[in-house]
Design a protein around this motif. Structure first.
Motif, PDB file in Angstrom:
ATOM      1  N   ALA A 112      51.060  45.852  46.955  1.00 29.14           N
ATOM      2  CA  ALA A 112      50.402  45.489  48.208  1.00 29.14           C
ATOM      3  C   ALA A 112      50.401  43.980  48.412  1.00 29.14           C
ATOM      4  N   GLU A 113      50.237  43.227  47.327  1.00 32.15           N
ATOM      5  CA  GLU A 113      50.242  41.773  47.443  1.00 32.15           C
ATOM      6  C   GLU A 113      51.638  41.253  47.789  1.00 32.15           C
ATOM      7  N   ILE A 114      52.655  41.802  47.136  1.00 34.03           N
ATOM      8  CA  ILE A 114      54.034  41.401  47.429  1.00 34.03           C
ATOM      9  C   ILE A 114      54.349  41.657  48.900  1.00 34.03           C
ATOM     10  N   LYS A 115      53.843  42.769  49.422  1.00 36.08           N
ATOM     11  CA  LYS A 115      54.067  43.119  50.830  1.00 36.08           C
ATOM     12  C   LYS A 115      53.498  42.054  51.763  1.00 36.08           C
ATOM     13  N   GLN A 116      52.431  41.401  51.338  1.00 34.74           N
ATOM     14  CA  GLN A 116      51.822  40.350  52.164  1.00 34.74           C
ATOM     15  C   GLN A 116      52.646  39.067  52.162  1.00 34.74           C
ATOM     16  N   SER A 302      47.738  39.063  39.899  1.00 36.02           N
ATOM     17  CA  SER A 302      47.707  40.526  39.852  1.00 36.02           C
ATOM     18  C   SER A 302      48.617  41.034  38.744  1.00 36.02           C
ATOM     19  N   TRP A 303      49.736  40.348  38.526  1.00 38.47           N
ATOM     20  CA  TRP A 303      50.639  40.755  37.450  1.00 38.47           C
ATOM     21  C   TRP A 303      49.966  40.598  36.094  1.00 38.47           C
ATOM     22  N   ASP A 304      49.167  39.554  35.919  1.00 40.48           N
ATOM     23  CA  ASP A 304      48.409  39.393  34.677  1.00 40.48           C
ATOM     24  C   ASP A 304      47.402  40.530  34.517  1.00 40.48           C
ATOM     25  N   GLY A 305      46.814  40.968  35.627  1.00 38.72           N
ATOM     26  CA  GLY A 305      45.919  42.118  35.573  1.00 38.72           C
ATOM     27  C   GLY A 305      46.646  43.374  35.140  1.00 38.72           C
TER      28      GLY A 305
END
Length: 344
Positions: A112-116, A302-305
């Protein structure tokens, strides 16, 4: 520019973040709060004398036009839905761990973040902002001790409640080491194994304590991480990095030295909030400052998460099997490769 925050979850950590933004840090303002317990949200507004709206739920808060960024400090299983809603609205998110309770949930947030098209999320792994860990990072990055070969870390609490379980040693406690140590040595994990030493008599019947986790990185670094949550004597965080040409240690917490009754002594902290209070301040200040400067947060991604979730799942499995469990990460998206996290 003042970043206008909405806070989802007004328990202990939520109120602590409200306090620091309202009274300690610069560049932010609390304009909205919500909690499943509406009374708690109302009390938070009153406690800190906020000019803020109390919303009935996270969806209403996220939709508010005057909310630029959302702080997620609710119950862990609720994090994913709130973060996804905030991302869909194109709003910044500071989310306390866990980002989501499953690796699949973290991956949904990543997508979802990449989409932004730009970074909007920072995960609250505050140890990257602790002065001691920053110094360790600098010693490694400057090659002062040569290439890291081994790491020994210790995470000890004086005691935990009856509801604390063996798995919580991973998902609530070790999770901080999982994040900070792979950042420290700049290497991803390959496998994890768990052994249980002799159990302390101070642990609950259902809790195995202490525990020792052995993590291996892709580059062959061996990390031994001890979790001992009923050590009784204090809250004690240690880290030692053994390199090819030297050894670097996490510094002891500053304390006066006393000489009394034929003893030489220093104080040991008992509360984790006291140990990392400066790091909590720095991470939120950096969140605000980096957004103002670059339009994106600069802290753990987010990737670290996602890495933390996959590693924690493997560690929990290793608790049950007693064998070395692989840590299988998806390929890191280019979106995060070009955004190297550096904290100062």
């Amino acid at each position: 520019m003042t970043l206008r925050f909405g806070v989802v979850g007004t328990g202990a950590i939520g109120r602590d973040h409200i306090r620091r933004i309202a009274n300690t840090l610069s560049g932010g303002k609390i304009v909205a709060v919500t909690d499943v317990n509406q009374l708690s949200a109302e009390q938070a507004v009153e406690q800190y004398n906020l000019d803020a709206t109390v919303y009935p739920d996270d969806k209403a808060l996220v939709a508010a036009q005057d909310v630029d960024a959302v702080i997620v400090t609710s119950w862990g299983p609720a994090h994913e839905a709130t973060v996804l809603a905030a991302l869909e609205a194109g709003k910044y998110v500071f989310c306390e761990k866990p980002l989501a309770t499953t690796a699949e949930g973290c991956m949904r947030i990543v997508e979802a973040e990449i989409k932004q098209g730009k970074r909007l999320v920072q995960v609250g792994f505050m140890r990257r902002y602790d002065n001691g860990y920053v110094q360790l990072k600098e010693a490694i990055e400057s090659n002062y001790i040569g290439d890291p070969l081994m790491v020994r870390s210790v995470h000890r609490n004086p005691e935990v409640g009856e509801n604390y379980t063996t798995e919580m040693a991973v998902v609530d406690t070790l999770i901080h080491e999982i994040d900070v140590l792979h950042w420290l040595v700049n290497d991803d994990y390959k496998s994890v194994q768990v052994v249980f030493p002799r159990k302390t008599r101070n642990a609950s019947e259902h809790l195995q304590d202490p525990q020792i986790f052995t993590l291996e990185t892709n580059g062959g670094i061996i990390i031994n991480a001890e979790v001992f949550v009923n050590c009784k004597y204090g809250y004690d965080i240690q880290c030692e990095v053994i390199g090819e040409e030297g050894v670097a240690y996490l510094p002891e917490v500053s304390s006066i030295v006393t000489r009394k009754e034929a003893k030489l002594g220093t104080n040991i902290l008992m509360d984790w909030k006291d140990r990392f209070i400066d790091a909590y301040d720095k991470e939120l200040q950096d969140f605000m400052d980096s957004i103002k400067k670059t339009g994106e947060p600069n802290g753990p991604t987010s990737w670290d998460g996602y890495i933390a979730a996959v590693t924690a799942d493997a560690a929990v499995k290793a608790q049950k099997t007693g064998t070395k469990e692989p840590i299988l990460l998806a390929e890191k998206p280019d979106f995060y490769k070009k955004r190297v996290v550096e904290t100062v």
